[in-house]
Design an enzyme around this catalytic site. Structure first.
Site, mmCIF file in Angstrom:
data_model
loop_
_atom_site.group_PDB
_atom_site.id
_atom_site.type_symbol
_atom_site.label_atom_id
_atom_site.label_comp_id
_atom_site.label_asym_id
_atom_site.label_seq_id
_atom_site.Cartn_x
_atom_site.Cartn_y
_atom_site.Cartn_z
ATOM 1 N N ARG A 68 39.068 30.021 28.048
ATOM 2 C CA ARG A 68 39.826 30.777 29.330
ATOM 3 C C ARG A 68 41.283 31.026 28.911
ATOM 4 O O ARG A 68 41.735 32.077 29.463
ATOM 5 C CB ARG A 68 39.958 29.647 30.244
ATOM 6 C CG ARG A 68 38.684 29.556 31.020
ATOM 7 C CD ARG A 68 39.161 28.520 32.325
ATOM 8 N NE ARG A 68 37.571 28.092 32.776
ATOM 9 C CZ ARG A 68 37.081 28.991 33.811
ATOM 10 N NH1 ARG A 68 37.635 30.010 34.109
ATOM 11 N NH2 ARG A 68 36.071 28.618 34.246
ATOM 12 N N HIS A 112 44.191 33.605 49.860
ATOM 13 C CA HIS A 112 42.959 32.686 50.018
ATOM 14 C C HIS A 112 42.624 32.796 51.354
ATOM 15 O O HIS A 112 43.475 32.554 52.472
ATOM 16 C CB HIS A 112 43.554 31.301 49.530
ATOM 17 C CG HIS A 112 42.270 30.421 49.817
ATOM 18 N ND1 HIS A 112 41.249 30.405 48.821
ATOM 19 C CD2 HIS A 112 41.925 29.549 50.417
ATOM 20 C CE1 HIS A 112 40.241 29.445 49.032
ATOM 21 N NE2 HIS A 112 40.623 28.987 50.293
HETATM 22 C C1 GAR Z 1 39.120 37.588 50.059
HETATM 23 O O1 GAR Z 1 38.774 36.944 50.984
HETATM 24 C C2 GAR Z 1 40.034 36.718 49.523
HETATM 25 O O2 GAR Z 1 40.964 35.923 50.405
HETATM 26 C C3 GAR Z 1 39.147 35.798 48.800
HETATM 27 O O3 GAR Z 1 38.084 36.583 48.343
HETATM 28 C C4 GAR Z 1 37.818 37.663 49.115
HETATM 29 C C5 GAR Z 1 38.046 38.778 48.096
HETATM 30 O O4 GAR Z 1 37.861 39.810 48.984
HETATM 31 N N1 GAR Z 1 39.712 34.849 47.664
HETATM 32 C C6 GAR Z 1 39.418 33.621 47.223
HETATM 33 O O5 GAR Z 1 38.571 32.950 47.848
HETATM 34 C C7 GAR Z 1 40.336 32.854 46.457
HETATM 35 N N2 GAR Z 1 40.151 31.538 46.285
HETATM 36 P P1 GAR Z 1 38.415 41.403 48.380
HETATM 37 O O6 GAR Z 1 37.666 41.649 46.982
HETATM 38 O O7 GAR Z 1 37.631 42.252 49.364
HETATM 39 O O8 GAR Z 1 39.780 41.551 48.432
#
Ligand code: GAR
Length: 223
Positions: A68, A112
């Site tokens: 990573r 998030h």
């Molecule tokens: C969003 O809902 C974001 O908040 C979440 O992934 C989705 C991405 O959607 N992130 C997490 O869960 C981070 N832990 P997008 O690609 O349409 O922006």
């Protein structure tokens, strides 16, 4: 108007939050340009969105790096190549290490879909629904080591309804993700975010303030 800042956006998928930042940048709602979009997934739809808007893109395959840290060092190298001021994790579904966080300390944000520190990690909306909370929402925070960890910049609260499904709750939350990420970016661009240990103070006057207002869900309306 303040000088425009340069954003580096890291994605893994759909890229609807990326799209909200693209729109905010195009419409002059934020004093920021997206300098580069980096994905760890080759087929992330967000890459298509970036290309459609003439934004440089880069796919970095985690398989090409031995760990990573090495992957994150490459990300930092590219962010520096593009002279990025602020990094946005926008559905970037990887744990990031100090190799990325340290050079961008307090200059890297994540969004998030829950009211952190509740329900970090994957499937936050499903976690909230299964737990039975009456409110959930979304959070933008500065990124620190640890899953969805770091000082909170802004949150939006949405109610959870009895008949909600993961999809309906996710949709309600997503609408507000698209509102609060650009606000966080603009507060940063204006130099108004001051991190004091766990707390992020917003300097200057807020456009609106809740004051003592509280939300109650469900509400018993007795005459
Ligand atoms: C969003 O809902 C974001 O908040 C979440 O992934 C989705 C991405 O959607 N992130 C997490 O869960 C981070 N832990 P997008 O690609 O349409 O922006």
């Amino acid at each position: 108007m303040s000088k425009k800042i340069r954003l580096g956006v890291l994605i893994s998928g759909r890229g609807s939050n990326l799209q909200s930042v693209i729109e905010a940048s195009k419409n002059g709602i934020i004093d920021a340009d997206i300098a580069i979009v980096i994905s760890d997934k080759k087929d992330a739809y967000g890459l298509v969105r970036a290309k459609e808007n003439d934004i440089p893109t880069l796919f970095l395959s985690p398989k090409d790096y031995k760990n990573r840290e090495d992957f994150d060092k490459k990300v930092v190298e590219e962010l520096n190549n593009y002279k990025v001021d602020l990094v946005l994790l926008a559905g970037f579904m990887r744990i990031v290490t100090s190799a990325l966080i340290e050079p961008f300390r307090n200059r890297i944000m994540n969004i998030h879909p829950a009211l952190l520190p509740s329900f970090p990690g994957l499937d936050a909306q499903k976690q909230a629904l299964e737990y039975g909370v009456k409110f959930s929402g979304c959070t933008v925070h500065f990124v620190e080591e640890g899953m969805d960890e770091g000082p909170i910049i802004i949150q939006a609260v949405v109610p959870v309804m009895d008949n909600d499904t993961v999809d309906s709750l996710s949709e309600r939350i997503l609408k507000y993700e698209h509102k609060i990420y650009p606000i966080a970016v603009q507060l940063f661009a204006e130099g108004r975010l001051k991190v004091e240990e766990r707390r992020v103070k917003v300097l200057g006057k807020a456009a609106h303030h809740l004051g003592e207002k509280v939300l109650i869900n469900p509400y018993l309306n007795r005459r």
